[in-house]
Design an enzyme around this catalytic site. Structure first.
Site, PDB file in Angstrom:
ATOM      1  N   ALA A  29       0.848  -1.193   0.000  1.00 54.51           N
ATOM      2  CA  ALA A  29       0.000   0.000   0.000  1.00 54.51           C
ATOM      3  C   ALA A  29       0.886   1.246   0.000  1.00 54.51           C
ATOM      4  CB  ALA A  29      -0.921  -0.014   1.210  1.00 54.51           C
ATOM      5  N   ASN A  30       0.296   2.405   0.183  1.00 56.02           N
ATOM      6  CA  ASN A  30       1.064   3.652   0.279  1.00 56.02           C
ATOM      7  C   ASN A  30       0.357   4.574   1.270  1.00 56.02           C
ATOM      8  OD1 ASN A  30      -0.813   5.545  -1.229  1.00 56.02           O
ATOM      9  ND2 ASN A  30      -0.497   3.959  -2.781  1.00 56.02           N
ATOM     10  N   ARG A  31       0.945   5.743   1.520  1.00 53.83           N
ATOM     11  CA  ARG A  31       0.477   6.614   2.608  1.00 53.83           C
ATOM     12  C   ARG A  31      -0.642   7.569   2.222  1.00 53.83           C
ATOM     13  NH1 ARG A  31       3.781   5.876   6.791  1.00 53.83           N
ATOM     14  NH2 ARG A  31       5.926   5.258   6.365  1.00 53.83           N
TER      15      ARG A  31
END
Ligand code: C5P
Length: 217
Positions: A29-31
């Protein structure tokens, strides 16, 4: 809504991260928090547009008057965007993973000898580029975001051409923009670059929607 400057228009917005499964219990995932995309969807609905918000996994409430389609992966997001066409304008704010893993059907176990597993990555479709070059239903206005920590404007201008977008909103994420309430955007178009100065994401959303309204009218 049948009132407001965007009444009768359909705006298609993507927001949030994507989750790309590695196995049934793990993902990449990412932020991205989704805050900027959700703020744009809310502003567009306030302006009277019909709004479809294709959202990756986030913890935000659906803005009033917005039709939300929840997805997890980039491939699901691409399909949901296609299914939502036609649209007058598209604003692709999602932080889409560039790759997905060839996910294992069962949870990957730690081997006794400690060898780490190798992930085999496959490129995801570029949803923004796909819309900008859509053979039959290209939205009149196709807008991308470019989150960069370095060489912000050069990267944004390159993206405008490479992806075929009408506008790129360049987003300096070298500070704490990811997840925060404030942002610093530049609007990059064929006509040039506008520095929008640091402001609240809500105010940036209102400003962008005003520009979209102008451009569609
Ligand atoms: O190339 P980069 O990922 O930085 O481009 C960002 C822009 O492209 C954003 O508007 C993002 O929503 C869009 N994008 C996309 N599909 C991808 C990758 C990026 O729509 N697979």
């Amino acid at each position: 809504s049948t009132r407001g400057p965007l009444a009768g228009r359909h705006l298609l917005i993507t927001a949030g991260p994507t989750h790309e499964p590695i196995d049934p219990v793990r993902y990449i995932a990412n932020r991205s928090s989704g805050r900027q995309g959700y703020a744009i969807a809310a502003a567009a609905a306030r302006a009277g547009a019909r709004v479809t918000l294709v959202s990756g996994p986030v913890t935000l409430p659906t803005p009033p008057g917005v039709t939300r389609v929840d997805v997890e992966t980039a491939l699901e997001m691409a399909a949901a965007v296609e299914a939502a066409l036609p649209a007058d304008a598209a604003v692709m704010v999602a932080a889409v993973a560039d790759w997905h893993a060839e996910a294992a059907a069962a949870k990957i176990k730690k081997p006794a000898d400690g060898t780490p597993p190798a992930l085999s990555l496959v490129e995801n479709p570029d949803i923004l580029a796909g819309l900008a070059r859509h053979a039959t239903r290209r939205p009149r206005l196709v807008i991308g975001f470019a989150a960069e920590t370095d060489d912000l404007l050069a990267n944004a201008q390159a993206k405008l051409t490479r992806k075929g977008a009408d506008w790129i909103v360049a987003n300096d994420v070298s500070g704490d923009v990811m997840g925060g309430a404030d942002t610093h955007l530049h609007l990059v178009t064929a006509a040039g670059i506008e520095d929008w100065q640091p402001m609240r994401k809500d105010d940036a959303a209102t400003r962008l929607v005003a520009r979209i309204t102008e451009s569609l009218s």
